[in-house]
Design an enzyme around this catalytic site. Structure first.
Site, short mmCIF file in Angstrom:
data_model
loop_
_atom_site.label_atom_id
_atom_site.label_comp_id
_atom_site.label_asym_id
_atom_site.label_seq_id
_atom_site.Cartn_x
_atom_site.Cartn_y
_atom_site.Cartn_z
N ARG A 49 -39.72 43.52 -35.36
CA ARG A 49 -38.65 44.52 -35.48
C ARG A 49 -38.47 44.86 -36.96
NH1 ARG A 49 -32.89 42.67 -33.77
NH2 ARG A 49 -32.40 43.01 -35.95
N HIS A 69 -31.12 45.87 -35.15
CA HIS A 69 -31.11 46.02 -33.69
C HIS A 69 -30.70 47.45 -33.34
CE1 HIS A 69 -30.21 45.28 -29.47
NE2 HIS A 69 -29.05 45.85 -29.68
N TYR A 104 -28.34 37.80 -40.78
CA TYR A 104 -28.91 36.77 -39.90
C TYR A 104 -30.42 36.60 -40.02
CZ TYR A 104 -29.61 40.94 -36.94
OH TYR A 104 -29.96 42.17 -36.47
C1 LIG Z 1 -25.83 41.34 -19.79
C2 LIG Z 1 -25.66 41.70 -21.25
N1 LIG Z 1 -25.39 40.72 -22.13
C3 LIG Z 1 -25.25 41.03 -23.46
C4 LIG Z 1 -25.37 42.33 -23.87
C5 LIG Z 1 -25.23 42.69 -25.37
N2 LIG Z 1 -26.57 42.97 -25.87
C6 LIG Z 1 -27.01 44.23 -26.01
S1 LIG Z 1 -28.58 44.31 -26.56
C7 LIG Z 1 -28.70 42.62 -26.62
C8 LIG Z 1 -29.95 41.95 -27.08
C9 LIG Z 1 -31.15 42.35 -26.30
O1 LIG Z 1 -32.27 41.74 -26.86
P1 LIG Z 1 -33.70 41.92 -26.24
O2 LIG Z 1 -33.64 41.77 -24.77
O3 LIG Z 1 -34.61 41.00 -26.98
O4 LIG Z 1 -34.08 43.44 -26.54
P2 LIG Z 1 -34.18 44.23 -27.92
O5 LIG Z 1 -32.88 44.94 -28.07
O6 LIG Z 1 -34.45 43.26 -29.01
O7 LIG Z 1 -35.28 45.21 -27.74
C10 LIG Z 1 -27.51 42.02 -26.22
C11 LIG Z 1 -27.30 40.56 -26.17
C12 LIG Z 1 -25.62 43.32 -22.90
N3 LIG Z 1 -25.76 44.61 -23.24
N4 LIG Z 1 -25.78 42.97 -21.60
#
Ligand SMILES: Cc1ncc(C[n+]2csc(CCOP(=O)(O)OP(=O)(O)O)c2C)c(N)n1
Length: 350
Positions: A259, A263, A272
């Site tokens: 990445r 985010h 972090y």
């Molecule tokens: C069920 C749920 N828990 C927490 C969140 C908050 N949240 C949004 S994105 C995210 C991280 C997602 O990480 P990943 O699956 O690795 O995908 P990336 O965004 O890194 O592509 C979190 C914890 C959410 N949207 N839905």
């Protein structure tokens, strides 16, 4: 081959080496590279617009472009895509107009979802791209259900489920993978492991060495692929798609990427990530990787790059101008696609 590679002109003179690859490959590589530069310019522009308060939110795909572009070029017309936060390029490469996507990002009255979704959650029905649910991982079980529908309808389509490393910890991942394995469904599980779930590093997400190992527990194969390498992404996707289409059942591809951005526009990675992360990630930049390949094949020149960037910049400027000049959705759209009958007027909604 489907997607835009078939229709893009070749603005360069083919070299002997390139000719030996075959025109189709040369077209594919050039299309991918052009999309990469478009994607990078789009991310830069949208982050700047968010900082200026002109759009509300943006989730860049910087560092992850090769995966989505490869998918957009590898799918067939009847395949369905269930994306995570950073796969809008799949829709664009499949033919969803950039201008329409911009209307979505500005949540204006031309947005197909009339401003009801967060930016970066577009819907593009005409290219079988389903709007993402913000709840992490829910698109996985939706993709599996869709693939079950293909089975019932004797349709040879494949469903692609995209998700991040963080999504491998949610219930939908386990339920979806299990169901697809038991029913031998045509799904390709695409885990884009960018090594962070917002601020949580992947080592604290899972104790396995490679997330693709998880597929074995559900009775099908999983492979880790260098997700910064467009050619690797494309070849693995084509193989997985065609295997699923031919009745080979589901498979999982873990695309290891870095990445290169926050985010989203809502967080600050300096709080972090280790200090050397950015430099490390930059060494895996998929745009530079493909640029090096095209350079080695003699397919690039400064003139071509300049002209390509000029066209991309003009396209983006026009799209932003159009979207910013479009009024927001009017109150009359409130019931569109919500009720069969308009509650206010007793007439069909929308
Ligand atoms: C069920 C749920 N828990 C927490 C969140 C908050 N949240 C949004 S994105 C995210 C991280 C997602 O990480 P990943 O699956 O690795 O995908 P990336 O965004 O890194 O592509 C979190 C914890 C959410 N949207 N839905």
């Amino acid at each position: 081959m489907t997607g835009s590679a078939d229709v893009l002109p070749l603005p360069y003179r083919a070299t002997d080496l390139e000719r030996s690859l075959g025109d189709q490959w040369a077209r594919l590589l050039w299309a991918a590279y052009r999309w990469m530069r478009t994607a990078r310019a789009l991310d830069d522009r949208m982050v700047a617009l968010q900082r200026q308060g002109r759009v509300g939110f943006y989730g860049p795909a910087t560092g992850q472009e090769a995966v989505s572009i490869a998918a957009g070029l590898a799918v067939r017309e009847n395949d369905w895509v269930f994306p995570g936060l950073r796969e809008q390029l799949v829709a664009l490469v499949r033919g969803h107009p950039l201008g329409l996507y911009m209307h979505h990002l500005f949540a204006d009255s031309q947005d197909p979802a009339v401003g009801r979704q967060m930016p970066c959650h577009p819907t593009a029905r005409e290219v079988r791209y389903v709007s993402m649910s913000s709840c992490v991982g829910t698109q996985i079980s939706q993709a599996v259900g869709c693939a079950y529908g293909f089975r019932l309808r004797h349709d040879d389509a494949v469903a692609l489920a995209f998700f991040g490393d963080g999504a491998t910890s949610v219930n939908d991942f386990h339920a979806g993978m299990n169901f697809a394995g038991v029913f031998h469904l045509p799904v390709v599980f695409c885990c884009t492991n960018n090594q962070w779930a917002i601020s949580l590093p992947v080592a604290q997400q899972s104790h396995v060495d490679e997330l693709s190992q998880k597929a074995e527990a559900y009775g099908f194969s999983g492979h880790r692929v260098d997700g910064s390498d467009f050619v690797q992404c494309y070849l693995h996707l084509v193989q997985a798609l065609e295997s699923a289409r031919a009745g080979g059942g589901p498979s999982m591809i873990e695309f290891l990427v870095y990445r290169m951005s926050p985010h989203s526009t809502s967080d600050d990675p300096s709080r972090y990530q280790p200090g050397d992360w950015r430099a490390q990630a930059a060494q895996h930049d998929p745009v530079l990787r493909l640029e090096q390949l095209l350079g080695a094949l003699g397919m690039l020149s400064q003139d071509i790059l300049r002209e390509t960037d000029r066209q991309i910049d003009a396209t983006l400027r026009e799209a932003v101008t159009q979207a910013e000049g479009t009024p927001p959705p009017g109150p009359e759209t409130l019931e569109r696609d919500v009720f069969a009958q308009s509650a206010a007027r007793g007439t069909p909604g929308g």
